[in-house]
Enzyme design. Structure first.
Site, mmCIF file in Angstrom:
data_model
loop_
_atom_site.group_PDB
_atom_site.id
_atom_site.type_symbol
_atom_site.label_atom_id
_atom_site.label_comp_id
_atom_site.label_asym_id
_atom_site.label_seq_id
_atom_site.Cartn_x
_atom_site.Cartn_y
_atom_site.Cartn_z
ATOM 1 N N HIS A 57 -4.018 -12.928 -1.395
ATOM 2 C CA HIS A 57 -4.902 -11.953 0.115
ATOM 3 C C HIS A 57 -5.816 -11.082 -0.060
ATOM 4 C CE1 HIS A 57 -4.727 -12.443 4.383
ATOM 5 N NE2 HIS A 57 -5.599 -10.998 4.635
ATOM 6 N N HIS A 59 -10.134 -8.619 0.981
ATOM 7 C CA HIS A 59 -11.236 -9.184 1.457
ATOM 8 C C HIS A 59 -12.208 -7.963 0.191
ATOM 9 C CE1 HIS A 59 -9.637 -10.247 5.014
ATOM 10 N NE2 HIS A 59 -8.561 -9.989 5.368
ATOM 11 N N GLN A 152 -13.407 -13.603 11.527
ATOM 12 C CA GLN A 152 -13.007 -12.113 11.423
ATOM 13 C C GLN A 152 -13.406 -12.336 12.815
ATOM 14 O OE1 GLN A 152 -12.055 -9.103 9.648
ATOM 15 N NE2 GLN A 152 -10.866 -9.801 11.240
ATOM 16 N N HIS A 210 -4.744 -15.668 8.683
ATOM 17 C CA HIS A 210 -4.609 -14.589 9.096
ATOM 18 C C HIS A 210 -3.505 -15.285 10.772
ATOM 19 C CE1 HIS A 210 -7.793 -12.375 6.827
ATOM 20 N NE2 HIS A 210 -6.447 -11.971 7.081
ATOM 21 N N GLU A 213 -0.866 -11.260 13.290
ATOM 22 C CA GLU A 213 -1.049 -10.238 12.602
ATOM 23 C C GLU A 213 -0.446 -8.860 13.598
ATOM 24 O OE1 GLU A 213 -4.122 -9.082 10.176
ATOM 25 O OE2 GLU A 213 -3.955 -7.422 9.610
ATOM 26 N N ASP A 309 -4.980 -6.985 0.306
ATOM 27 C CA ASP A 309 -5.579 -7.060 2.037
ATOM 28 C C ASP A 309 -6.583 -6.808 1.898
ATOM 29 O OD1 ASP A 309 -5.770 -8.025 3.853
ATOM 30 O OD2 ASP A 309 -4.469 -7.150 5.321
HETATM 31 FE FE FE2 Z 1 -6.797 -9.773 5.686
#
Ligand code: FE2
Length: 425
Positions: A57, A59, A152, A210, A213, A309
């Site tokens: 995971h 970005h 996102q 996701h 979270e 992440d």
């Molecule tokens: Fe993430």
């Protein structure tokens, strides 16, 4: 005849003193006292040789952008998302590519040779998608980069996001992403999960969302994700990332949820460095830790990987692509200090994410691609304790990175000294 033999290797499964023979970029034998000629022989000297680290995971579109255009003041997920929104119009493809390639250099140096990266698809220009598809191709000889189409700003909440996401998949993005907890309501979140899972089923793609979270104990999107995975026959292809709300959920509810996830064949990814820093920000004391229930998920038979992440981006100001740092944080936060617990933490940054990403060539079996890391440690637990130096990193049998062993000498009279961090009683 081998191209290369690594002699006297300790392996993650506990085997010691093994020789690994490599031919044509692949592992062709793993034996004790391997006979045969070799173009080159490397003595691993009883240190750990492992298949490479895998990050389930990440970005990569945001990495190394720390401070652009400003720093996250509150330290929250929501300010991070707002900050990324400020940065997006300023992004250029050149800068995205440059930062991603720089990160891939770091990754290879740390023995991290496979990454699943989410890529934001809410910008209709799909600049980041184009950039990371280019990077994926460029780094292929060194590193497997798998991309997730990640809306996102919410696939329902952000106008045009679903169309953009489909375009990203058409362009070659590998996995369907989502962010149900960022939709406007729980109902919209559940609807987004349904739409995205149906899209994945239609296209025969994996799903990685996701999910939950937040610290909201009533966030229930992982339940929706497990339900849709089961309904659509997506068992083994669906991952719930973060799942931080599970930390705060009612115990009775979790006792029902975990078997549902196991039955639906859903995997979990925790992101220890990020979860411990972003969650609990609305608490006074006691302050919640935010990471999902890793030992309980594992006990229920659910595969759990640890992801990095973020590295130096709107959400996290630190990091270096070191998956041993990630695993060590996960180990501490989840109190996985037993021998089995520590070994599970090592697996959470190696074999488990390799399975989640579906890396066919991964492992130490004959026939696997010879992607290997020689660590300055005797075993996985020592590797975690030391965040061990990556002495050598091999991709398809070729050395692609090396770091010097840590040495020091006090040279005190009568006490010749050389540092050795290992503890061999
Ligand atoms: Fe993430």
């Amino acid at each position: 005849m081998f191209d290369l033999i690594l002699r006297n290797c300790n392996l993650p499964d506990g085997r010691r003193g093994m020789d690994i023979g490599i031919r044509d970029g692949r592992i062709s034998a793993v034996e004790t006292a391997l006979a045969g000629e070799a173009g080159e022989v490397i003595d691993a000297a009883g240190q750990l040789v492992t298949p490479p680290f895998v990050d389930a995971h990440f970005h990569m579109d945001a990495t190394l952008s720390y401070g652009l255009p400003r720093v996250n003041q509150s330290g929250t997920l929501l300010e991070g998302i707002a900050l990324w929104g400020e940065l997006k119009p300023l992004l250029t493809q050149e800068a995205l590519v440059e930062r991603a390639l720089a990160y891939c250099d770091w990754a290879v140096a740390k023995g991290l040779l496979a990454i699943r990266s989410h890529v934001d698809v809410c910008d209709p220009r799909l600049l980041a998608v184009e950039a990371l598809l280019y990077v994926k191709d460029k780094v292929r000889p060194y590193l497997d980069l798998q991309l997730v189409a990640f809306p996102q700003d919410g696939v329902l909440r952000s106008p045009g996001a679903l169309d953009n996401l489909k375009r990203a998949l058409d362009m070659g993005v590998d996995v369907v992403g989502g962010i149900p907890h960022f939709e406007r309501t729980m109902v919209d979140g559940a609807e987004s999960v349904r739409i995205l899972c149906e899209l994945a089923a239609e296209r025969g793609l994996p799903v990685d969302m996701h999910c939950d979270e937040s610290d909201d104990p009533l966030s229930r999107h992982i339940e929706s994700l497990a339900f849709q995975a089961q309904r659509l026959g997506l068992q083994g292809r669906v991952t719930g990332s973060h799942l931080t709300s599970m930390h705060s959920m009612d115990n009775y509810y979790v006792s029902k949820l975990l078997p549902l996830m196991a039955e639906a064949g859903v995997a979990a990814v925790a992101n220890p460095l990020i979860n411990i820093t972003l969650q609990g920000r609305h608490d006074t004391y006691p302050k919640r830790r935010g990471m999902t229930r890793v030992p309980e998920l594992l006990a229920a038979g659910i595969p759990v990987a640890f992801g990095h992440d973020c590295v130096m981006d709107p959400w996290y100001s630190l990091g270096s692509g070191d998956m041993l740092e990630v695993a060590a944080m996960g180990l501490h936060v989840a109190q996985m200090t037993s021998q089995d617990g520590m070994r599970a933490c090592f697996a959470a940054v190696t074999a488990t994410p390799a399975r989640i990403l579906g890396l066919d060539d991964y492992g130490l079996e004959p026939g696997c691609r010879a992607d290997l890391v020689l660590l300055q440690a005797a075993d996985p637990i020592e590797a975690l304790r030391l965040r061990a130096t990556r002495l050598l990193v091999l991709r398809a049998g070729r050395i692609v990175a090396r770091s010097p062993a840590a040495v020091a000498a006090l040279d005190l009279p009568g006490r010749p000294s050389r540092v050795d961090f290992s503890h061999r009683s």
